[in-house]
Design an enzyme around this catalytic site. Structure first.
Site, PDB file in Angstrom:
ATOM      1  N   SER A 136     -29.067 -54.934 -36.548  1.00  0.00           N
ATOM      2  CA  SER A 136     -30.202 -54.322 -35.860  1.00  0.00           C
ATOM      3  C   SER A 136     -30.726 -55.383 -34.904  1.00  0.00           C
ATOM      4  CB  SER A 136     -31.297 -53.996 -36.886  1.00  0.00           C
ATOM      5  OG  SER A 136     -32.516 -53.676 -36.245  1.00  0.00           O
ATOM      6  N   TYR A 149     -36.442 -56.257 -44.381  1.00  0.00           N
ATOM      7  CA  TYR A 149     -35.433 -55.642 -43.510  1.00  0.00           C
ATOM      8  C   TYR A 149     -34.949 -56.675 -42.484  1.00  0.00           C
ATOM      9  CZ  TYR A 149     -33.390 -52.075 -40.360  1.00  0.00           C
ATOM     10  OH  TYR A 149     -32.546 -51.316 -39.573  1.00  0.00           O
TER      11      TYR A 149
HETATM   12  N1  LIG Z   1     -31.985 -45.858 -35.913  1.00  0.00           N
HETATM   13  C1  LIG Z   1     -32.495 -47.042 -35.618  1.00  0.00           C
HETATM   14  O1  LIG Z   1     -33.502 -47.154 -34.923  1.00  0.00           O
HETATM   15  C2  LIG Z   1     -31.790 -48.275 -36.106  1.00  0.00           C
HETATM   16  C3  LIG Z   1     -32.000 -49.459 -35.400  1.00  0.00           C
HETATM   17  C4  LIG Z   1     -31.352 -50.614 -35.831  1.00  0.00           C
HETATM   18  C5  LIG Z   1     -30.513 -50.563 -36.925  1.00  0.00           C
HETATM   19  N2  LIG Z   1     -30.340 -49.385 -37.605  1.00  0.00           N
HETATM   20  C6  LIG Z   1     -29.409 -49.403 -38.740  1.00  0.00           C
HETATM   21  O2  LIG Z   1     -28.430 -48.408 -38.491  1.00  0.00           O
HETATM   22  C7  LIG Z   1     -27.780 -48.086 -39.718  1.00  0.00           C
HETATM   23  C8  LIG Z   1     -27.571 -46.590 -39.806  1.00  0.00           C
HETATM   24  O3  LIG Z   1     -28.824 -45.962 -39.883  1.00  0.00           O
HETATM   25  P1  LIG Z   1     -29.208 -44.716 -38.993  1.00  0.00           P
HETATM   26  O4  LIG Z   1     -30.159 -45.186 -37.970  1.00  0.00           O
HETATM   27  O5  LIG Z   1     -27.990 -43.993 -38.579  1.00  0.00           O
HETATM   28  O6  LIG Z   1     -30.102 -43.891 -40.050  1.00  0.00           O
HETATM   29  P2  LIG Z   1     -29.732 -42.665 -40.993  1.00  0.00           P
HETATM   30  O7  LIG Z   1     -30.790 -42.658 -42.008  1.00  0.00           O
HETATM   31  O8  LIG Z   1     -29.512 -41.450 -40.161  1.00  0.00           O
HETATM   32  O9  LIG Z   1     -28.320 -43.069 -41.640  1.00  0.00           O
HETATM   33  C9  LIG Z   1     -28.204 -43.954 -42.713  1.00  0.00           C
HETATM   34  C10 LIG Z   1     -27.169 -43.372 -43.656  1.00  0.00           C
HETATM   35  O10 LIG Z   1     -26.919 -44.332 -44.691  1.00  0.00           O
HETATM   36  C11 LIG Z   1     -26.799 -43.606 -45.892  1.00  0.00           C
HETATM   37  N3  LIG Z   1     -27.038 -44.468 -47.044  1.00  0.00           N
HETATM   38  C12 LIG Z   1     -28.224 -44.972 -47.485  1.00  0.00           C
HETATM   39  N4  LIG Z   1     -28.031 -45.675 -48.618  1.00  0.00           N
HETATM   40  C13 LIG Z   1     -26.707 -45.632 -48.891  1.00  0.00           C
HETATM   41  C14 LIG Z   1     -25.902 -46.169 -49.917  1.00  0.00           C
HETATM   42  N5  LIG Z   1     -26.449 -46.884 -50.912  1.00  0.00           N
HETATM   43  N6  LIG Z   1     -24.566 -45.943 -49.881  1.00  0.00           N
HETATM   44  C15 LIG Z   1     -24.025 -45.191 -48.895  1.00  0.00           C
HETATM   45  N7  LIG Z   1     -24.731 -44.640 -47.905  1.00  0.00           N
HETATM   46  C16 LIG Z   1     -26.071 -44.856 -47.893  1.00  0.00           C
HETATM   47  C17 LIG Z   1     -27.826 -42.494 -45.771  1.00  0.00           C
HETATM   48  O11 LIG Z   1     -27.598 -41.441 -46.702  1.00  0.00           O
HETATM   49  C18 LIG Z   1     -27.651 -42.083 -44.330  1.00  0.00           C
HETATM   50  O12 LIG Z   1     -26.674 -41.065 -44.184  1.00  0.00           O
HETATM   51  C19 LIG Z   1     -28.631 -48.698 -40.809  1.00  0.00           C
HETATM   52  O13 LIG Z   1     -27.985 -49.874 -41.283  1.00  0.00           O
HETATM   53  C20 LIG Z   1     -29.933 -49.045 -40.105  1.00  0.00           C
HETATM   54  O14 LIG Z   1     -30.585 -50.121 -40.719  1.00  0.00           O
HETATM   55  C21 LIG Z   1     -30.955 -48.248 -37.212  1.00  0.00           C
END
Ligand SMILES: NC(=O)c1ccc[n+]([C@@H]2O[C@H](COP(=O)([O-])OP(=O)(O)OC[C@H]3O[C@@H](n4cnc5c(N)ncnc54)[C@H](O)[C@@H]3O)[C@@H](O)[C@H]2O)c1
Length: 274
Positions: A136, A149
């Site tokens: 991130s 985080y």
């Molecule tokens: N969306 C943002 O603004 C953003 C920014 C920076 C980083 N991220 C990172 O992106 C990654 C993906 O998140 P996203 O934004 O697509 O959100 P999201 O919530 O749509 O997707 C996250 C997915 O991870 C799954 N998950 C959670 N715990 C789990 C586990 N123990 N085992 C397997 N799967 C699990 C959830 O069920 C979900 O489908 C994450 O690592 C998040 O920290 C997101």
């Protein structure tokens, strides 16, 4: 590198994982999706003609078994997107919550370590491959609103920077994806505040494209920064100042891990000069 490859995507039931899977399938790659969200995972797999395997990335046994199964399903593994992640929902003062802390560490850090550990032998059997771990922008800058985080995501960036050079001789590239706020479920609770403060939100399609670019790039050990409105870019860390001999002359241009410091790093950067 594109088309005809086999990819494993964690957190594939929604957000970045589902979008990356969509873009990989569109270019002709086969995808195995993993998630704890079984309904969501099956829905995305059905939409894409992909395979869904339930896997909690915080479980070592499940990650190893799922990675082996993914390799078996399509006869090999080339791309691994270690992307599952959660926000913490607690601070570390009076608002500390041990369960939430352990869950964030387990999903955001253990999940990436276990995923890389399980994938490396499979990628080696293919003669190489590419891993992208979702960190991130919180892995590159301070996040006062969620310190755990921030620590998790810095750990992912540190892991990737170490694995990049370590795995290069085996033809395995490892990069971190470091986006700002993007249009996925994870920002649901804060989206109104973000948009109200004028923070632009990255479309999920742009995030998917950035991940595919990182997968295909010859770069390794790098953090790929994605900011709204900008092209993905490799974030170049400033080299550390190299050590000096007792007489003040530059000593060996190696950092403590034996990796050469970056050019010019023997000279302290201006803000460290007396
Ligand atoms: N969306 C943002 O603004 C953003 C920014 C920076 C980083 N991220 C990172 O992106 C990654 C993906 O998140 P996203 O934004 O697509 O959100 P999201 O919530 O749509 O997707 C996250 C997915 O991870 C799954 N998950 C959670 N715990 C789990 C586990 N123990 N085992 C397997 N799967 C699990 C959830 O069920 C979900 O489908 C994450 O690592 C998040 O920290 C997101």
């Amino acid at each position: 590198m594109s088309g005809g490859l086999v990819a494993l995507v964690t957190g594939g039931a929604s957000g970045f994982g589902a979008e990356v899977a969509r873009q990989l399938v569109r270019r002709g790659d086969a995808v195995v999706l993993c998630d704890v969200d079984e309904a969501g995972g099956h829905a995305v797999a059905d939409e894409l003609g992909a395979t869904f395997l339930r896997c909690d990335v915080s479980s070592y046994e499940e990650v190893v078994a799922t990675t082996e199964a993914a390799e078996r399903v399509y006869g090999g593994l080339d791309l691994v997107f270690l992307n599952a992640g959660v926000t913490t929902g607690c601070g570390i003062a009076e608002d500390f919550d041990l369960m939430r802390y352990r869950r964030a560490m387990a999903v955001n850090v253990d999940g990436v370590v276990f995923g890389a550990h399980a994938a490396i032998p499979a990628l080696r059997r293919r003669g190489g491959g590419s891993i992208v771990a979702t960190a991130s922008m919180a892995g590159l800058t301070g996040t006062p609103f969620d310190p755990v985080y921030g620590a998790n995501k810095h750990a992912v960036v540190g892991l990737v920077r170490a694995l990049g050079p370590a795995l290069r001789p085996q033809g395995i590239r490892v990069n971190a994806f470091c986006p700002g706020f993007a249009e996925t479920k994870i920002i649901t609770d804060i989206k109104a505040v973000l948009t109200g403060s004028g923070v632009p939100i990255i479309p999920v399609e742009a995030a998917g494209e950035a991940v595919l670019q990182a997968f295909d790039s010859p770069e390794t050990g790098q953090a790929w920064l994605l900011q709204a409105g900008r092209e993905p870019m490799v974030y170049r860390f400033r080299g550390i100042p190299g050590p000096l001999n007792p007489d003040g002359s530059p000593a060996s241009p190696m950092d403590p891990t034996g990796v050469p410091t970056e050019p010019g790093a023997a000279e302290p950067p201006p803000d460290l000069q007396g």
